[in-house]
Design a protein around this motif. Structure first.
Motif, PDB file in Angstrom:
ATOM      1  N   VAL A  85       0.818  -1.301  -0.065  1.00 17.29           N
ATOM      2  CA  VAL A  85       0.026  -0.077  -0.072  1.00 17.29           C
ATOM      3  C   VAL A  85       0.867   1.280   0.051  1.00 17.29           C
ATOM      4  O   VAL A  85       0.318   2.295  -0.262  1.00 17.29           O
ATOM      5  N   HIS A  86       2.159   1.213   0.245  1.00  9.74           N
ATOM      6  CA  HIS A  86       2.894   2.260   0.503  1.00  9.74           C
ATOM      7  C   HIS A  86       4.389   1.741   0.296  1.00  9.74           C
ATOM      8  O   HIS A  86       4.946   1.010   0.906  1.00  9.74           O
ATOM      9  N   ARG A  87       4.907   2.839  -0.572  1.00  5.99           N
ATOM     10  CA  ARG A  87       6.573   2.318  -0.746  1.00  5.99           C
ATOM     11  C   ARG A  87       7.093   3.793  -0.707  1.00  5.99           C
ATOM     12  O   ARG A  87       6.829   4.713  -1.067  1.00  5.99           O
ATOM     13  N   ARG A  88       8.524   3.738   0.140  1.00  6.38           N
ATOM     14  CA  ARG A  88       9.266   4.883   0.525  1.00  6.38           C
ATOM     15  C   ARG A  88      10.752   4.763   0.803  1.00  6.38           C
ATOM     16  O   ARG A  88      11.074   3.454   1.051  1.00  6.38           O
ATOM     17  N   ARG A 106       4.976  -0.904   3.010  1.00  4.36           N
ATOM     18  CA  ARG A 106       3.923  -1.199   4.002  1.00  4.36           C
ATOM     19  C   ARG A 106       3.056  -2.095   3.238  1.00  4.36           C
ATOM     20  O   ARG A 106       2.510  -1.825   2.123  1.00  4.36           O
ATOM     21  N   GLU A 119       5.971  -3.302   8.195  1.00  6.79           N
ATOM     22  CA  GLU A 119       6.473  -2.698   7.173  1.00  6.79           C
ATOM     23  C   GLU A 119       7.955  -3.385   6.973  1.00  6.79           C
ATOM     24  O   GLU A 119       8.264  -4.186   7.981  1.00  6.79           O
TER      25      GLU A 119
END
Length: 147
Positions: A85-88, A106, A119
């Protein structure tokens, strides 16, 4: 028994414990493991990261904490319905406990299951392999070689 005997015994016990940790980590890596950092406490402090070894087991990604003598995995992520749902990029305070060049992912389950609250931080080569594994079979389909 004097103090020097006690010191020698304590040092021998510490050395034996550290040797067990090193042997466990080497065994996991030789069995097809990869270096992965993981945290389950998602907040803005950047704390809670633990270095470990991840291993693919059919439809599961098993994660073993590096500083543990536990026989089984500490965390298991099932491929069925797992979505990123999220990459960073890692934040400044997070990098000491992560593999070099890591990206942070995540996860959430798309099939309505509870979010795992996890994560994972992986280096570029490990990330490529993980994404390939994640996309290699449609969610819900069992692989013929998986038990």
């Amino acid at each position: 028994m004097d103090i020097s005997d006690v010191v020698v015994l304590v040092l021998a016990a510490v050395l034996a414990f550290l040797t067990l940790l090193v042997l466990r980590r080497l065994r996991l890596l030789r069995a097809g493991g990869v270096h992965v950092a993981l945290r389950t406490r998602i907040d803005d402090t950047g704390k809670g990261w633990h270095l470990g070894v991840g291993r693919y087991q059919g439809d599961e990604f098993a994660w073993f904490r590096a500083l543990s003598l536990r026989k089984g995995p500490d965390r298991v992520l099932r491929r069925d319905g797992l979505e990123i749902v999220h990459r960073r990029e890692p934040e400044r305070g997070e990098t000491p406990n992560m593999p070099v060049g890591s990206r942070v992912l995540r996860f959430e389950y798309a099939n309505g299951g509870a979010a795992p609250g996890v994560e994972v931080a992986m280096g570029p080569d490990v990330l490529t392999g993980f994404l390939s594994w994640l996309e290699s079979a449609p969610p819900g389909r069992r692989l013929p070689w998986a038990s």
